[in-house]
Motif scaffolding. Structure first.
Motif, PDB file in Angstrom:
ATOM      1  N   GLY A   7      44.076  39.712  41.001  1.00  0.00           N
ATOM      2  CA  GLY A   7      43.028  40.565  41.555  1.00  0.00           C
ATOM      3  C   GLY A   7      42.450  41.511  40.528  1.00  0.00           C
ATOM      4  O   GLY A   7      41.232  41.715  40.467  1.00  0.00           O
ATOM      5  N   GLU A   8      43.310  42.074  39.700  1.00  0.00           N
ATOM      6  CA  GLU A   8      42.863  43.040  38.689  1.00  0.00           C
ATOM      7  C   GLU A   8      41.944  42.401  37.650  1.00  0.00           C
ATOM      8  O   GLU A   8      40.924  42.988  37.273  1.00  0.00           O
ATOM      9  N   LYS A  30      37.182  37.502  45.317  1.00  0.00           N
ATOM     10  CA  LYS A  30      38.099  36.959  46.315  1.00  0.00           C
ATOM     11  C   LYS A  30      39.534  36.874  45.802  1.00  0.00           C
ATOM     12  O   LYS A  30      40.480  36.811  46.594  1.00  0.00           O
ATOM     13  N   ARG A  88      41.169  39.185  44.581  1.00  0.00           N
ATOM     14  CA  ARG A  88      41.861  40.423  44.968  1.00  0.00           C
ATOM     15  C   ARG A  88      42.629  40.221  46.266  1.00  0.00           C
ATOM     16  O   ARG A  88      43.699  40.791  46.470  1.00  0.00           O
ATOM     17  N   ARG A  89      42.060  39.394  47.144  1.00  0.00           N
ATOM     18  CA  ARG A  89      42.678  39.156  48.452  1.00  0.00           C
ATOM     19  C   ARG A  89      43.449  37.849  48.507  1.00  0.00           C
ATOM     20  O   ARG A  89      44.365  37.706  49.321  1.00  0.00           O
ATOM     21  N   PRO A  94      45.125  35.684  45.697  1.00  0.00           N
ATOM     22  CA  PRO A  94      45.522  35.300  44.327  1.00  0.00           C
ATOM     23  C   PRO A  94      45.901  33.829  44.185  1.00  0.00           C
ATOM     24  O   PRO A  94      45.907  33.302  43.081  1.00  0.00           O
TER      25      PRO A  94
END
Length: 279
Positions: free
Chosen positions: A172-173, A178, A180-181, A183
């Motif tokens: 996510g980083e 998407k 981020r939600r 992986p």
């Protein structure tokens, strides 16, 4: 120069495809071909740094009947290491050799992330062979507006390819959107060679397309995510201004929209490549 054809033991794609081994320039390259309609211009894909062609399969599936070609650059995936370090202009020449061996004349080119640099270089060096250009989640090189140092630092090594636990933790980083939600979107990443990865990094050191982007003749589609921690959207806007015949499409997503929104990305690219224009 030679090539052999094989069929993958496990299907990589929902579309019919062929895997070929092409020997040229002192290296053996693994090439994937997704056959399409003969009357349409084929599309050559240039992948991101460290990535093997498996990662492009969902996007290739979304392209429908467009004949599509992709290859593992030397030292990545199942392509052998090159005899000497290379630069972007050398990879462009290598791509041309592969196309000639495979019997392709005029093509469209698409590059994603690091592969976008090769695509730009290829378009410059092959103004007649390259009909149209698509640039996805990429930039104009070292004169780009960079992402956060904490994000870029995680690209200095191939750890995100070789360590699944680490990859899930930072997805996510570093990829945004998407990822981020979800992986798990990047579960298809394969391990990559440390030396091959280093060679890819060397190839792009000091490279920039800023001085010559206005010289590109090809109609160009630039695609970017509005939440891309690696390559901020401002870079896509700058390239759109520098390339005369270009347009920008922004996804509500991050760096990996070709994967996380493959169906929509495929539709956007198909529509662009199908536009009627004397070129």
């Amino acid at each position: 120069m030679s090539e052999t054809i094989s069929t993958p033991a496990k299907p990589l794609s929902t579309r019919p495809m062929q895997i070929r081994q092409v020997d040229t320039c002192g290296t053996t390259l693994r090439v994937a071909i997704w056959p399409g309609k003969s009357k349409r211009t084929p599309l050559l894909l240039f992948n991101g740094i460290g990535a093997s062609l498996e990662l492009l399969a969902p996007f290739a599936d979304a392209l429908g009947d467009i004949e599509t070609i992709a290859f593992d650059v030397p030292g990545t995936g199942e392509s052998s290491l090159p005899p000497i370090p290379y630069r972007m202009w050398m990879l462009s020449m290598l791509a041309s050799r592969v196309l000639t061996i495979l019997g392709y004349d005029r093509i469209d080119a698409l590059g994603v992330s690091w592969g976008g640099a090769i695509a730009q270089q290829f378009a410059l060096q092959n103004p007649r062979r390259c009909r149209r250009l698509v640039l996805a989640a990429t930039s104009q090189g070292f004169l780009m507006l960079p992402g956060k140092l904490s994000v870029l630092a995680k690209f200095f090594t191939p750890r995100r390819f070789n360590d699944p636990v680490f990859r899930r933790a930072v997805a996510g980083e570093i990829y945004g959107g998407k990822a981020r939600r979800h992986p798990a979107l990047i579960r298809e990443f394969r391990k990559t060679s440390r030396l091959g990865y280093l060679m890819q990094q060397f190839a792009i050191i000091g490279w920039t397309s800023v001085p010559w982007l206005p010289l590109l003749r090809q109609p160009t589609l630039i695609m970017a995510g509005d939440d891309d921690p690696v390559i901020p959207l401002a870079n896509a806007r700058l390239m759109t201004k520098l390339i005369r015949n270009s347009r920008l499409h922004v996804f509500n997503d991050g760096h990996l929209f070709l994967l996380s929104d493959a169906a929509e990305a495929g539709r956007v690219v198909r529509d662009f490549l199908n536009l009627k224009q004397a070129a």
